[in-house]
Design an enzyme around this catalytic site. Structure first.
Site, PDB file in Angstrom:
ATOM      1  N   GLY A  15       0.519  -1.531  -0.147  1.00  0.00           N
ATOM      2  CA  GLY A  15       0.063  -0.217   0.216  1.00  0.00           C
ATOM      3  C   GLY A  15       0.540   1.187   0.368  1.00  0.00           C
ATOM      4  N   TYR A  50     -12.386   2.447  14.376  1.00  0.00           N
ATOM      5  CA  TYR A  50     -11.017   2.948  14.071  1.00  0.00           C
ATOM      6  C   TYR A  50     -10.974   4.750  13.966  1.00  0.00           C
ATOM      7  CZ  TYR A  50      -8.039   4.281   9.320  1.00  0.00           C
ATOM      8  OH  TYR A  50      -8.378   5.376   8.449  1.00  0.00           O
TER       9      TYR A  50
END
Length: 385
Positions: free
Chosen positions: A50, A198
């Protein structure tokens, strides 16, 4: 009906044809710098895939350490970067941010191996995980996204100071605006929502960056929190719905290379020192969450002897008691002011609960006996007053 379907099809076709231009428009700036990286040492967490992988590729003129949990995947990424850049100084070391033993082992090995550290990029992270805990008993989002990087940064801090000017870049997210530090339930044991978990961890990243900047003022080490944008990456792998949406709208999402530009900007751009502690979106500093501002004011007014939760204490306590190793139990430490405040809040809450319970007992005919006794007691107390 056919006309409507035709128009819709035409619109969608137009949208997908123009998707690259739309994505480029929203992607923001590109990091352009002539900074010499030769002789510099860089550590990037989660650089086996990523955004982290692209960041490592762009910084490969330096000596780059890919710190990741999956060493095999890390070696594959490193081999690819070495082949592309002709730089053999791309190294892989094991680092599991969900395990403090692994973090300490990595830091110990790195400090023995390297005498300098110029750039630390806290890139690794998890998102939308089902409820679980790290090896040390922390909720996974908080443990990996914030506390793991918190400890790693603290353990490498002296080396960063010795190598000044140096920078610490921590990947946060725009969703930190929806985050809140729930001191009464940090581990999500009372209530857990993986989306909000999150968000909370990303807010913790912003708060950590702000406080770290204050404490490092004058040392030559600066720190930044960044939002990379909405990027096509493996971060959403724990959500089937987001994986589906990411595939459907992939032409409109940033590539990992585009997502890496904000990290690169904060790691390399000249003249950013006065902006230490700021939150960057694309290549410009932005206003952070109002909650972080409020909590930041509280932090600045807190006693300097008792540091806030999100920042390590100095000396040996930073690697030990900051994680809450007291009496053999792992708990996060709170400042005295806040701990006292929370105790008072708990007492007030319990008192309200008792009052409601008493009121319900008085209203409920099935508990008439109890109600009478309570009424008598209250009457007696009123007479005493």
């Amino acid at each position: 009906m056919l006309v409507v379907l035709g128009l819709l099809t035409s619109f969608l076709s137009f949208l997908y044809v123009t998707a690259p231009s739309i994505r480029k428009f929203f992607a923001g700036g590109v990091c352009r710098t002539n900074v010499q990286l030769s002789g510099k040492v860089v550590v990037i967490t989660g650089a086996n895939t990523g955004i982290g992988k692209e960041t490592a590729r762009e910084l490969s003129r330096a000596r780059v350490y890919i710190a990741c949990r999956d060493v095999l995947k890390g070696e594959s990424a490193a081999s690819e970067i070495r082949a592309d850049t002709k730089n053999s100084q791309v190294l892989v070391r094991k680092l599991d941010l969900s395990d403090t033993k692994s973090i300490r082992a990595f830091a110990e090995g790195f400090l023995a191996e390297e005498k300098q550290l110029h750039i630390l990029i806290n890139n690794a992270g998890v998102m939308l995980c089902p409820y679980s805990k790290t090896a040390d008993g922390f909720e996974t989002h908080l443990g990996v996204n914030h506390l793991g990087h918190f400890l790693l940064t603290r353990l490498l801090l002296e080396r960063l100071k010795e190598s000044a000017p140096a920078r610490v870049v921590t990947l946060s997210s725009v969703v930190h605006h929806a985050g809140k530090i729930r001191f009464h339930d940090l581990q999500g044991e009372k209530y857990y929502n993986r989306g909000f978990a999150y968000c909370h961890s990303k807010l913790a990243n912003v708060l950590f960056t702000r406080e770290l900047a204050k404490r490092l003022k004058g040392t030559g080490v600066t720190t930044y929190a960044v939002h990379p944008g909405i990027v096509r990456s493996e971060l959403v792998r724990h959500s089937f719905l987001l994986c589906l949406l990411w595939r459907l709208f992939s032409p409109f999402l940033k590539t990992t290379w585009e997502g890496a530009q904000t990290s690169l900007h904060c790691a390399l751009a000249e003249g950013l020192e006065p902006l230490s502690g700021k939150y960057f979106r694309v290549t410009q500093p932005e206003q952070h969450s109002p909650f972080s501002a409020i909590l930041g004011k509280w932090h600045s007014s807190a006693s300097p002897r008792r540091p806030p939760l999100l920042v390590a204490e100095s000396g040996k306590r930073a690697a030990g008691a900051a994680w809450g190793h007291e009496g053999g139990k792992k708990t996060l430490q709170l400042p005295r002011k806040q701990a006292k405040g929370m105790d008072e809040e708990d007492k007030a809450f319990k008192q309200k609960q008792e009052e409601r319970k008493t009121f319900q007992e008085l209203k409920n005919p099935r508990q008439e006996g109890k109600g009478k006794s309570k009424t008598a007691q209250m009457s007696h107390e009123a007479k005493n007053l």
